[in-house]
Write a protein that holds these residues in place. Structure first.
Motif, short mmCIF file in Angstrom:
data_model
loop_
_atom_site.label_atom_id
_atom_site.label_comp_id
_atom_site.label_asym_id
_atom_site.label_seq_id
_atom_site.Cartn_x
_atom_site.Cartn_y
_atom_site.Cartn_z
N MET A 41 32.88 39.70 31.95
CA MET A 41 34.01 39.50 32.86
C MET A 41 33.73 38.40 33.86
SD MET A 41 35.99 42.92 33.87
CE MET A 41 34.53 43.79 34.36
N SER A 42 32.48 38.36 34.28
CA SER A 42 32.14 37.31 35.26
C SER A 42 32.29 35.94 34.63
CB SER A 42 30.73 37.53 35.79
OG SER A 42 29.80 37.32 34.77
N LYS A 43 32.19 35.88 33.31
CA LYS A 43 32.34 34.59 32.63
C LYS A 43 33.80 34.18 32.53
CE LYS A 43 28.22 35.01 29.77
NZ LYS A 43 27.74 35.31 28.42
N HIS A 44 34.64 35.13 32.65
CA HIS A 44 36.05 34.82 32.51
C HIS A 44 36.59 34.26 33.83
CE1 HIS A 44 37.63 36.30 28.56
NE2 HIS A 44 36.36 36.66 28.50
N ALA A 45 36.51 32.99 33.94
CA ALA A 45 36.93 32.36 35.19
C ALA A 45 38.42 32.58 35.42
CB ALA A 45 36.62 30.87 35.12
N ALA A 46 39.14 32.61 34.36
CA ALA A 46 40.58 32.79 34.48
C ALA A 46 40.90 34.14 35.09
CB ALA A 46 41.22 32.68 33.11
N VAL A 47 40.09 35.13 34.73
CA VAL A 47 40.31 36.47 35.27
C VAL A 47 40.10 36.43 36.77
CG1 VAL A 47 39.44 38.82 35.26
CG2 VAL A 47 39.57 37.54 33.13
N ALA A 48 39.04 35.77 37.17
CA ALA A 48 38.73 35.72 38.60
C ALA A 48 39.87 35.04 39.37
CB ALA A 48 37.44 34.95 38.80
N ARG A 49 40.43 33.99 38.75
CA ARG A 49 41.52 33.27 39.43
C ARG A 49 42.75 34.17 39.55
NH1 ARG A 49 39.78 28.80 36.55
NH2 ARG A 49 41.36 29.11 34.96
N ARG A 50 42.99 34.87 38.44
CA ARG A 50 44.23 35.65 38.40
C ARG A 50 44.16 36.88 39.31
NH1 ARG A 50 45.66 36.96 32.54
NH2 ARG A 50 45.45 34.71 32.42
N TYR A 51 42.98 37.48 39.35
CA TYR A 51 42.86 38.75 40.07
C TYR A 51 41.90 38.67 41.24
CZ TYR A 51 45.91 41.30 37.14
OH TYR A 51 47.03 41.74 36.52
N GLU A 52 42.00 37.64 42.00
CA GLU A 52 41.17 37.53 43.18
C GLU A 52 41.66 38.55 44.20
OE1 GLU A 52 39.67 33.96 46.09
OE2 GLU A 52 40.88 33.55 44.33
N SER A 53 40.75 39.37 44.68
CA SER A 53 41.18 40.42 45.62
C SER A 53 41.63 39.81 46.93
CB SER A 53 40.02 41.37 45.87
OG SER A 53 39.72 42.03 44.68
N LEU A 54 42.63 40.39 47.48
CA LEU A 54 43.15 39.88 48.75
C LEU A 54 42.38 40.52 49.90
CD1 LEU A 54 46.93 40.20 47.98
CD2 LEU A 54 45.64 38.09 48.15
N PRO A 55 42.26 39.81 50.98
CA PRO A 55 41.70 40.46 52.16
C PRO A 55 42.58 41.64 52.56
CG PRO A 55 41.92 38.08 52.47
CD PRO A 55 42.60 38.41 51.20
N THR A 67 21.42 54.48 28.68
CA THR A 67 22.29 54.88 27.57
C THR A 67 22.98 53.65 26.98
OG1 THR A 67 24.14 55.20 29.05
CG2 THR A 67 22.73 57.10 28.66
N VAL A 68 23.50 53.85 25.79
CA VAL A 68 24.24 52.77 25.13
C VAL A 68 25.49 52.45 25.94
CG1 VAL A 68 25.54 52.16 23.06
CG2 VAL A 68 23.37 53.36 22.85
N LEU A 69 26.10 53.50 26.50
CA LEU A 69 27.33 53.29 27.26
C LEU A 69 27.07 52.43 28.50
CD1 LEU A 69 30.32 53.92 27.52
CD2 LEU A 69 29.72 55.95 28.84
N SER A 70 25.99 52.73 29.20
CA SER A 70 25.71 51.93 30.41
C SER A 70 25.38 50.49 30.03
CB SER A 70 24.57 52.55 31.22
OG SER A 70 23.41 52.64 30.44
N TRP A 71 24.76 50.31 28.86
CA TRP A 71 24.48 48.95 28.38
C TRP A 71 25.81 48.23 28.08
CZ3 TRP A 71 25.30 46.08 23.91
CH2 TRP A 71 24.57 44.90 23.81
N LEU A 72 26.73 48.96 27.47
CA LEU A 72 28.03 48.36 27.15
C LEU A 72 28.77 47.94 28.43
CD1 LEU A 72 29.27 50.75 24.32
CD2 LEU A 72 28.49 48.41 24.04
N TYR A 73 28.71 48.81 29.43
CA TYR A 73 29.35 48.47 30.70
C TYR A 73 28.69 47.23 31.33
CZ TYR A 73 32.47 52.48 31.28
OH TYR A 73 33.50 53.38 31.14
N ALA A 74 27.38 47.19 31.25
CA ALA A 74 26.67 46.05 31.83
C ALA A 74 27.08 44.75 31.14
CB ALA A 74 25.16 46.26 31.71
N VAL A 75 27.20 44.81 29.81
CA VAL A 75 27.63 43.60 29.08
C VAL A 75 29.07 43.25 29.46
CG1 VAL A 75 28.04 42.63 26.78
CG2 VAL A 75 26.08 44.09 27.15
N ALA A 76 29.89 44.28 29.62
CA ALA A 76 31.29 44.03 30.00
C ALA A 76 31.36 43.36 31.37
CB ALA A 76 32.05 45.35 30.01
N ARG A 77 30.54 43.81 32.26
CA ARG A 77 30.52 43.18 33.60
C ARG A 77 30.12 41.72 33.52
NH1 ARG A 77 29.57 46.54 38.24
NH2 ARG A 77 27.97 45.12 38.97
N ARG A 78 29.10 41.46 32.71
CA ARG A 78 28.65 40.06 32.56
C ARG A 78 29.74 39.21 31.92
NH1 ARG A 78 23.59 42.15 31.06
NH2 ARG A 78 24.06 41.91 28.86
#
Lengths: 213, 182
Positions: B83-97, B70-81
């Motif tokens: 997000m992975s490019k947003h290094a700043a996001v990863a730094r800010r929201y690194e999950s804690l153990p 579906t178009v929606l699943s494609w949109l989610y897939a692009v969003a996931r990709r």
């Protein structure tokens, strides 16, 4: 209770949406993209036009002493009759007058009804000075060249897109075979002639070169 | 045009139809924005990623094959990709153990926010990303396990177990507050 809280949290989350500026930016991008797509043909067309212009400019030969420059348009129409090339000499009169187009004789002959309608479409680019007067310098240097005499079965050739005139030295005796009149000089002396070459670089017509002053 | 499905809007989108694009955007932007917001925790990043996702739709929408998803699943897939490019996001929201997650929430905060919903709001972002993702997809967006599995690119069973685990973790984290409330 936790399920209830989770549902409440979910309902609260569903109210979240992207800021309006995102939609505005996207719609702007869409319009720009659509415009670029519409104008996509413009760049290739401009490039092609530039290339054609550059090609035409570069390949246009400079007017040398023995070669006439080509003209773009309109190309002269040369009448070729079933009886050979009776109008060739008229079509290529000596261009001694700088103001006159070189095939003025053809035009005037056609006006007078002496030249039949062409059987072969046309001979393009033969008359190099069509539409623009010959330079005065050249007019002084070349007083009165004789008309061209056709060589071989020229009536069978296809229309010429490009023609050039080159000078060559041939034995005077050879000119007789082509029907070129020789007024003076020894038979054994070489004579300077002007050869009208077709696109395939074969000789289409010949005439004695005017003496260079 | 509003009653057409996403897939039916695709041909108009290929032609650069602004109305079709706007309909599709308004229909799907919320889901993408919420997903990115929950995964990144940053409103600005969510807006940026949403914009990039729909720009990608604008560029590649013409080549979308509705048979492959579906178009929606494609949109989610692009969003996931994206997000992975947003290094700043990863730094800010690194999950804690998990053992550090208790420390992440200030005990005094529990007292200040007695309301359980507030507690929930505070605890969810502290969950690991995979659990947050499944909460967003299955609870907020009310997707089926199959749909969520397609978007998260994991088996359906994994979605079930993750959702169960996420709820269990939340219950565990909320237990002190519940006890206090009781």
């Amino acid at each position: 209770m936790r399920e209830q809280q989770l549902r409440e949290w979910a309902a609260e989350q569903r109210l979240e949406s992207a800021p309006v500026r995102v939609e505005l930016a996207l719609r702007r991008a869409l319009r720009a993209r659509r415009w670029r797509r519409r104008m996509a043909w413009a760049a290739p067309v401009a490039a092609a036009a530039t290339l054609v212009f550059v090609f035409w400019t570069v390949h246009e030969p400079a007017a040398g002493p023995g070669e006439l420059p080509r003209v773009s348009s309109p190309a002269p129409t040369l009448a070729v009759t079933p009886h050979g090339l009776p109008s060739l000499a008229k079509a290529m009169p000596p261009s001694d007058a700088s103001e006159k187009p070189a095939h003025n004789g053809l035009a005037s002959a056609r006006q007078e009804g002496r030249v039949p309608r062409p059987l072969v479409p046309c001979l393009r680019g033969l008359c190099a000075t069509e539409g623009k007067p010959a330079p005065a310098r050249r007019a002084r240097r070349r007083p009165a060249p004789q008309p061209f005499v056709p060589v071989g079965a020229w009536q069978a050739v296809e229309p010429l897109e490009r023609a050039s005139i080159v000078r060559a030295v041939v034995p005077r005796a050879a000119l007789v075979g082509y029907g070129v009149a020789i007024d003076s000089g020894s038979w054994t002396e070489p004579a300077q002639v002007e050869l009208l070459l077709g696109e395939d670089r074969t000789v289409r017509a010949i005439r004695p070169a005017a003496p260079v002053q | 045009m509003g009653d057409q499905t996403d897939e039916e809007l695709l041909p108009a989108l290929r032609r650069g139809d602004e109305v079709a694009f706007t309909v599709l955007y308004r229909r799907r932007q919320g889901a993408i924005f919420r997903y990115v917001l929950q995964m990144s925790g940053c409103r600005e990043t969510a807006a940026e990623v949403t914009q990039e996702v729909f720009l990608a739709l604008m560029r590649q929408g013409g080549s979308l094959d509705s048979d492959r998803g579906t178009v929606l699943s494609w949109l989610y897939a692009v969003a996931r990709r994206q997000m992975s490019k947003h290094a700043a996001v990863a730094r800010r929201y690194e999950s804690l153990p998990e053992d550090e997650m208790e420390i992440a929430v200030d005990p005094r905060e529990d007292l200040e926010h007695a309301d359980l919903r507030e507690q929930l709001r505070a605890r969810i972002p502290a969950l690991p990303a995979v659990f947050r993702e499944v909460l967003v997809l299955c609870v907020v967006e009310e997707m089926s396990y199959a749909e969520a599995a397609r978007i998260a690119e994991v088996p359906e069973g994994t979605i079930r177990s993750r959702l169960h685990r996420a709820k269990a973790m939340l219950a565990e984290r909320l237990a002190p507050a519940v006890r206090r409330e009781l």
